[in-house]
Design an enzyme around this catalytic site. Structure first.
Site, PDB file in Angstrom:
ATOM      1  N   LYS A  35       1.150  -0.801  15.392  1.00 55.65           N
ATOM      2  CA  LYS A  35       2.547  -0.820  15.824  1.00 55.65           C
ATOM      3  C   LYS A  35       2.965  -2.051  16.624  1.00 55.65           C
ATOM      4  O   LYS A  35       4.160  -2.280  16.830  1.00 55.65           O
ATOM      5  CB  LYS A  35       2.837   0.426  16.679  1.00 55.65           C
ATOM      6  CG  LYS A  35       2.765   1.723  15.919  1.00 55.65           C
ATOM      7  CD  LYS A  35       3.801   1.763  14.830  1.00 55.65           C
ATOM      8  CE  LYS A  35       3.384   2.682  13.710  1.00 55.65           C
ATOM      9  NZ  LYS A  35       4.008   2.347  12.433  1.00 55.65           N
TER      10      LYS A  35
ATOM     11  N   TYR B 168       3.504   6.136  10.558  1.00 53.79           N
ATOM     12  CA  TYR B 168       2.723   4.966  10.158  1.00 53.79           C
ATOM     13  C   TYR B 168       3.590   3.988   9.364  1.00 53.79           C
ATOM     14  O   TYR B 168       3.549   2.777   9.592  1.00 53.79           O
ATOM     15  CB  TYR B 168       1.538   5.425   9.307  1.00 53.79           C
ATOM     16  CG  TYR B 168       0.493   4.358   9.080  1.00 53.79           C
ATOM     17  CD1 TYR B 168      -0.474   4.100  10.037  1.00 53.79           C
ATOM     18  CD2 TYR B 168       0.479   3.607   7.912  1.00 53.79           C
ATOM     19  CE1 TYR B 168      -1.435   3.124   9.845  1.00 53.79           C
ATOM     20  CE2 TYR B 168      -0.493   2.625   7.710  1.00 53.79           C
ATOM     21  CZ  TYR B 168      -1.448   2.386   8.670  1.00 53.79           C
ATOM     22  OH  TYR B 168      -2.396   1.416   8.479  1.00 53.79           O
TER      23      TYR B 168
ATOM     24  N   PRO C 269      -4.291  -0.834  18.901  1.00 52.48           N
ATOM     25  CA  PRO C 269      -4.006  -1.259  17.530  1.00 52.48           C
ATOM     26  C   PRO C 269      -4.212  -0.196  16.458  1.00 52.48           C
ATOM     27  O   PRO C 269      -3.897  -0.452  15.292  1.00 52.48           O
ATOM     28  CB  PRO C 269      -4.974  -2.432  17.325  1.00 52.48           C
ATOM     29  CG  PRO C 269      -6.108  -2.148  18.259  1.00 52.48           C
ATOM     30  CD  PRO C 269      -5.489  -1.497  19.453  1.00 52.48           C
TER      31      PRO C 269
ATOM     32  N   HIS D 292       0.832  -1.196   0.000  1.00 52.59           N
ATOM     33  CA  HIS D 292       0.000   0.000   0.000  1.00 52.59           C
ATOM     34  C   HIS D 292       0.871   1.253   0.000  1.00 52.59           C
ATOM     35  O   HIS D 292       1.912   1.304   0.655  1.00 52.59           O
ATOM     36  CB  HIS D 292      -0.909   0.019   1.230  1.00 52.59           C
ATOM     37  CG  HIS D 292      -2.046  -0.951   1.138  1.00 52.59           C
ATOM     38  ND1 HIS D 292      -3.081  -0.978   2.042  1.00 52.59           N
ATOM     39  CD2 HIS D 292      -2.321  -1.929   0.237  1.00 52.59           C
ATOM     40  CE1 HIS D 292      -3.932  -1.927   1.722  1.00 52.59           C
ATOM     41  NE2 HIS D 292      -3.485  -2.520   0.628  1.00 52.59           N
TER      42      HIS D 292
ATOM     43  N   TYR E  82      -9.709   4.483   7.689  1.00 49.62           N
ATOM     44  CA  TYR E  82      -9.881   4.811   9.097  1.00 49.62           C
ATOM     45  C   TYR E  82     -11.018   5.823   9.189  1.00 49.62           C
ATOM     46  O   TYR E  82     -10.869   6.964   8.745  1.00 49.62           O
ATOM     47  CB  TYR E  82      -8.603   5.409   9.677  1.00 49.62           C
ATOM     48  CG  TYR E  82      -7.471   4.417   9.857  1.00 49.62           C
ATOM     49  CD1 TYR E  82      -7.175   3.898  11.126  1.00 49.62           C
ATOM     50  CD2 TYR E  82      -6.702   3.983   8.777  1.00 49.62           C
ATOM     51  CE1 TYR E  82      -6.142   2.995  11.300  1.00 49.62           C
ATOM     52  CE2 TYR E  82      -5.665   3.076   8.944  1.00 49.62           C
ATOM     53  CZ  TYR E  82      -5.393   2.588  10.209  1.00 49.62           C
ATOM     54  OH  TYR E  82      -4.370   1.684  10.381  1.00 49.62           O
TER      55      TYR E  82
END
Length: 386
Positions: A291, A379, A287, A72, A195
């Site tokens: 990580k 991220y 979560p 991604h 998200y």
């Protein structure tokens, strides 16, 4: 029985450490309390930072990852009925990869078996000595003692390793929500993770493969999963993901369903004498920032480098610096995970003022290149320093 490094825990952290040590000519034994089938099929994380995928490739565990992993280049923040893409690769030059932890474990077990590694399933550790290092475990109805030079505690939050460290300082935070997660046999409705922030609560659309979707809903920590039939889950997901442009969510058979509480936890130091903690044995993150698995990988990379230096040159400099090196990255990840969690979840106790502040922050991240870059670099994963 004797080995150089006794590794407690046969999850991805313990198995990767064993593989990394093997490539440095260092012997180890992995002791895992569960059976092989359980370890290879327990559902866990699935988003890998660039540094994690690099480490798996470098140790020889990248063949299936490169063939089946979904690379991604961005993610979507969705709020107010609209999606806002964060172009991770454009902002950082790095990527993330979707590849389930179950598959990583299968790959690493196969590698260790192929190279003659000693991985013992159904071997329950019942005691350890960090000073005259040894591990006592039960297997096949008998009790055994494994003597060693060093012990790596990779046995998770509920394992025996962390309680063996005297004088631990612990830091924790409990969140007023949990995640209801499902696996569904349906092609994902998105090419990148979504998200979503919604007045009814957070939702996440993740992926496991081109044919399997992983989705999550924010629920109460004391929620009873029995009151969530599949039809209710799909209806709630559709509501929280809804956009003004008519985006639709594909539905399919649910094959797994669970509720996971959310917390942050750090234990310091991550070393006592010849015992070294790694992964969930030392720290837990909510979560939202993806990580947990990646922190465990960075821990064992740092530990493998330190042990290689010790056996190569006799120097213990990196071993002495292990806890500090890991904790710098841990606390950065803890903050990022806390930030993502509070940015995206609906706090049931939040005032209308606080909710307007949250929306303002979301709009800032979606419109500011500087804010989006900060999200993207955390991220995709910061460099792993030894």
């Amino acid at each position: 029985m004797r080995t150089q490094v006794a590794i407690i825990g046969g999850g991805p952290a313990g198995l990767l450490l064993s593989r990394l040590l093997h490539r440095q000519g260092i012997d180890s034994v992995v002791l895992e309390s569960r059976d092989r089938d359980y370890v290879e099929h327990r559902q866990r994380a699935g988003m890998l930072e660039q540094g994690t995928t690099d480490a798996l490739r470098e140790c020889g565990a990248g063949e299936r990852l490169d063939r089946e992993g979904l690379v991604h280049h961005g993610l979507e923040l969705r709020f107010g009925g609209a999606g806002h893409r964060v172009p991770i690769t454009d902002l950082t030059g790095r990527t993330v990869t979707i590849y389930a932890q179950t598959e990583i474990v299968k790959d690493l077990v196969a590698l260790r078996r192929a190279d003659g590694g000693d991985v013992r399933f159904e071997a329950e550790v019942v005691g350890l000595d960090a000073s005259a290092p040894s591990v006592t475990f039960r297997s096949g109805g008998r009790t055994h003692t494994l003597e060693c030079d060093y012990i790596a505690g990779c046995d998770g939050f509920h394992g025996v390793s962390r309680p063996a460290v005297p004088g631990l300082r612990t830091f924790s935070r409990e969140y007023p929500f949990a995640w209801l997660g499902i696996l569904a046999d349906v092609p994902p409705s998105t090419e990148e993770l979504i998200y979503a922030n919604h007045d009814r609560g957070f939702a996440l659309h993740s992926l496991r493969s081109p044919k399997v979707s992983r989705l999550y809903l924010q629920v109460s920590p004391d929620e009873d999963i029995a009151v969530w039939p599949d039809s209710r889950i799909w209806d709630e997901l559709a509501t929280r993901f809804a956009t003004d442009d008519g985006w639709t969510l594909r539905e399919g058979p649910v094959t797994d369903k669970s509720i996971t509480p959310m917390r942050s936890f750090v234990a310091e130091p991550m070393r006592h004498d010849r015992l070294f903690l790694a992964g969930d044995a030392a720290h837990i993150v909510p979560p939202t920032g993806a990580k947990g698995l990646n922190l465990a990988v960075s821990d064992v990379i740092i530990l493998a480098r330190a042990l290689a230096e010790r056996y190569g040159s006799g120097s213990e400099t990196l071993l002495d610096g292990y806890s500090a090196a890991c904790l710098r990255r841990v606390w950065r990840a803890e903050h990022f995970s806390y930030w993502m969690t509070t940015l995206l979840h609906t706090d049931p106790a939040a005032s209308t003022f606080e909710r307007r502040l949250q929306r303002s922050h979301l709009e800032y991240v979606a419109s500011s290149a500087a804010a989006a870059t900060s999200l993207a670099e955390n991220y995709a994963g910061l460099p792993i320093a030894g």
